[in-house]
Design an enzyme around this catalytic site. Structure first.
Site, mmCIF file in Angstrom:
data_model
loop_
_atom_site.group_PDB
_atom_site.id
_atom_site.type_symbol
_atom_site.label_atom_id
_atom_site.label_comp_id
_atom_site.label_asym_id
_atom_site.label_seq_id
_atom_site.Cartn_x
_atom_site.Cartn_y
_atom_site.Cartn_z
ATOM 1 N N LYS A 39 -53.564 -18.478 21.337
ATOM 2 C CA LYS A 39 -52.958 -19.877 20.935
ATOM 3 C C LYS A 39 -51.453 -20.226 21.431
ATOM 4 C CE LYS A 39 -52.483 -18.416 16.286
ATOM 5 N NZ LYS A 39 -53.093 -18.296 15.005
ATOM 6 N N ARG A 137 -55.879 -22.951 3.224
ATOM 7 C CA ARG A 137 -56.002 -23.709 4.515
ATOM 8 C C ARG A 137 -57.236 -24.179 4.670
ATOM 9 N NH1 ARG A 137 -52.789 -20.801 9.300
ATOM 10 N NH2 ARG A 137 -54.610 -19.774 9.710
ATOM 11 N N HIS A 166 -59.173 -15.697 6.489
ATOM 12 C CA HIS A 166 -57.657 -15.442 7.053
ATOM 13 C C HIS A 166 -56.859 -14.745 5.911
ATOM 14 C CE1 HIS A 166 -54.526 -15.578 10.059
ATOM 15 N NE2 HIS A 166 -53.897 -16.124 9.736
ATOM 16 N N ARG A 222 -58.679 -9.848 15.086
ATOM 17 C CA ARG A 222 -58.181 -10.850 15.710
ATOM 18 C C ARG A 222 -56.491 -10.735 15.941
ATOM 19 N NH1 ARG A 222 -60.580 -13.778 11.334
ATOM 20 N NH2 ARG A 222 -58.662 -14.387 10.739
ATOM 21 N N TYR A 266 -19.977 -27.606 21.389
ATOM 22 C CA TYR A 266 -19.948 -28.909 20.306
ATOM 23 C C TYR A 266 -19.515 -28.371 18.950
ATOM 24 C CZ TYR A 266 -23.047 -31.046 23.711
ATOM 25 O OH TYR A 266 -23.569 -32.010 24.771
ATOM 26 N N CYS A 313 -25.933 -25.179 23.263
ATOM 27 C CA CYS A 313 -26.348 -26.606 23.761
ATOM 28 C C CYS A 313 -27.897 -26.661 24.146
ATOM 29 C CB CYS A 313 -25.250 -26.892 24.977
ATOM 30 S SG CYS A 313 -23.595 -26.521 24.565
ATOM 31 N N MET A 314 -28.078 -27.876 24.492
ATOM 32 C CA MET A 314 -29.466 -28.261 25.072
ATOM 33 C C MET A 314 -29.697 -27.340 26.331
ATOM 34 S SD MET A 314 -31.505 -31.661 26.027
ATOM 35 C CE MET A 314 -30.879 -32.536 24.751
ATOM 36 N N ASP A 315 -28.863 -27.245 27.123
ATOM 37 C CA ASP A 315 -29.156 -26.515 28.638
ATOM 38 C C ASP A 315 -28.210 -25.234 28.832
ATOM 39 O OD1 ASP A 315 -30.759 -29.020 28.978
ATOM 40 O OD2 ASP A 315 -28.880 -29.901 29.275
HETATM 41 C C1 LIG Z 1 -52.952 -17.017 14.436
HETATM 42 C C2 LIG Z 1 -54.165 -16.247 13.894
HETATM 43 C C3 LIG Z 1 -54.360 -14.879 14.054
HETATM 44 C C4 LIG Z 1 -53.542 -14.051 14.735
HETATM 45 O O1 LIG Z 1 -52.513 -13.917 13.783
HETATM 46 P P1 LIG Z 1 -51.271 -12.671 14.251
HETATM 47 O O2 LIG Z 1 -50.636 -12.699 13.115
HETATM 48 O O3 LIG Z 1 -50.439 -13.042 15.405
HETATM 49 O O4 LIG Z 1 -52.239 -11.441 14.669
HETATM 50 C C5 LIG Z 1 -55.629 -14.261 13.633
HETATM 51 N N1 LIG Z 1 -56.482 -15.298 13.001
HETATM 52 C C6 LIG Z 1 -56.400 -16.744 12.902
HETATM 53 C C7 LIG Z 1 -57.231 -17.594 12.419
HETATM 54 C C8 LIG Z 1 -55.023 -17.295 13.459
HETATM 55 O O5 LIG Z 1 -55.139 -18.649 13.253
#
Ligand SMILES: *Cc1c(COP(=O)(O)O)cnc(C)c1O
Length: 375
Positions: A39, A137, A166, A222, A266, A313-315
């Site tokens: 992701k 969640r 999770h 995961r 700035y 700064c931005m850039d």
């Molecule tokens: C992002 C995510 C992960 C991976 O998490 P890490 O801490 O980067 O290993 C695993 N499972 C779910 C559902 C996630 O959203």
């Protein structure tokens, strides 16, 4: 002049061999299949190139947050299973099924919607049931998940490929929350045996779980951040020899002498009491380099660790070489990575900016060109 010569000097260099090595390290550590989490543009490393490389390395499964990320992978020719981890809306289900994306089903209502859509399309949906064991969640609370699992097992147009939850606190090896979550998840999974249904793939461990809690590995893991060679949290233990895969590099584009008492950038937040030498780097918060690193960040130039002075700064941002420092236009600047035996890690930036490595990586945006080495 080639296009590469025209490109801005600021760039991200991703070491594909490091990613492949990290995948192998994780796999041999846990001994179960790996769902590589891609992701947020593969944690800033570049979604498609990372996916192509990991697929070629034999990754079993990918996970992304959103439908769009899954579609982008399918359009790029990725063929292995892809689970969309995030919550979905009813209107997205047709596309999820059309693109052969595995769906996270996180309530009875969503299960019914997926079942109805799949039936209308005459095409089975591959689903993973999301159980909430403490994150609050998406997902059905483990204590009350029996009717949810029963309905999923009975659904004719849904194939229950996985069941997952999770972990909220696995970054911290001392947290007692994780044991509780593992227990709740195992309890939820007993409903499959009670119903005489085959046990789907049970997956629970994120990077923290992989590093600290072997009981969380179950049938698949995961990993996100640890796959990219970065630790989830300062309290995480380095139980795995993973290597960072991303470098953030630039070049000096300007040199000047700033006189004593003349503030830089700035807000005039930084002033030297002596005449000093200052260079400008063509990178800023518009690239995702945190403005919080104003007067706090460091960079490497000519093997020296040097401070960012004044506001980012931005850039652009400015670096103090000191009264006697030397640097020239075109000199290499390392913002994340190694130079002459010195190193600046994602974790260092996270500490200076008061955030986590995840945010440092995922902020680095599309304005920065990515180069790939190895692979
Ligand atoms: C992002 C995510 C992960 C991976 O998490 P890490 O801490 O980067 O290993 C695993 N499972 C779910 C559902 C996630 O959203």
């Amino acid at each position: 002049m080639s296009e590469a010569d025209n490109q801005r000097p600021t760039r991200i260099v991703v070491d594909l061999d490091a990613l492949a090595g990290n995948l192998r390290t994780i796999r041999s550590h846990v001994g179960v299949p790996v769902m590589a989490i891609l992701k947020a543009n593969a944690y800033g490393h570049g979604l498609v190139r990372v996916a192509q490389h990991l697929q070629a390395q034999g990754a079993e499964q990918f996970g992304v947050a959103f439908l769009e990320e899954g579609i982008a992978l399918r359009r790029a020719g990725i063929r292995i299973p892809i689970l969309v981890l995030g919550g979905i809306l009813g209107r997205q289900i047709t596309q999820l099924i059309e693109h052969d994306l595995e769906i996270t089903v996180s309530s009875l209502d969503k299960l019914r919607k997926v079942e109805a859509t799949a039936e209308a399309m005459g095409r089975k949906a591959i689903i993973h049931l999301k159980i909430d064991t403490g994150m609050e969640r998406i997902g059905v609370h483990s204590e009350t998940c029996a009717p949810f699992i029963e309905a999923a097992v009975a659904a004719r147009w849904c194939v229950v490929k996985g069941v997952y939850s999770h972990l909220a606190c696995a970054d911290d090896p001392a947290s007692r929350m994780t044991a509780l979550q593992i227990e709740r998840f195992r309890d939820a999974c007993t409903h499959f045996s009670r119903l005489g249904a085959p046990m789907p793939i049970r997956h629970l461990a994120n990077s923290g779980g992989i590093l600290h809690f072997p009981e969380s590995w179950l049938d698949m893991v995961r990993p996100g951040i640890v796959l990219y060679g970065v630790q989830p949290d300062p309290s995480s233990q380095r139980t795995l020899a993973v290597a960072p895969a991303l470098q953030l590099l630039s070049q000096v584009v300007y040199f000047k002498v700033v006189h004593a008492g003349r503030p830089v950038s700035y807000g005039a937040t930084w002033t030297s009491s002596v005449d000093t030498r200052v260079v400008t780097i063509p990178l800023g918060y518009g690239d995702g380099y945190p403005r919080a690193l104003s007067n706090r960040g460091q960079v490497l130039i000519r093997g020296q660790r040097l401070p960012i002075i004044g506001r980012v700064c931005m850039d652009q941002c400015m670096v103090d070489l000191g009264p006697h420092g030397t640097a020239y236009n075109g000199d290499d600047v390392v913002l994340i990575g190694q130079q002459d035996g010195q190193g600046i890690a994602v974790e260092d930036l996270a500490g200076w900016a008061d955030t986590i490595g995840y945010e440092i990586l995922t902020r680095l945006n599309e304005r920065i060109p990515r180069e790939y080495r190895g692979g």
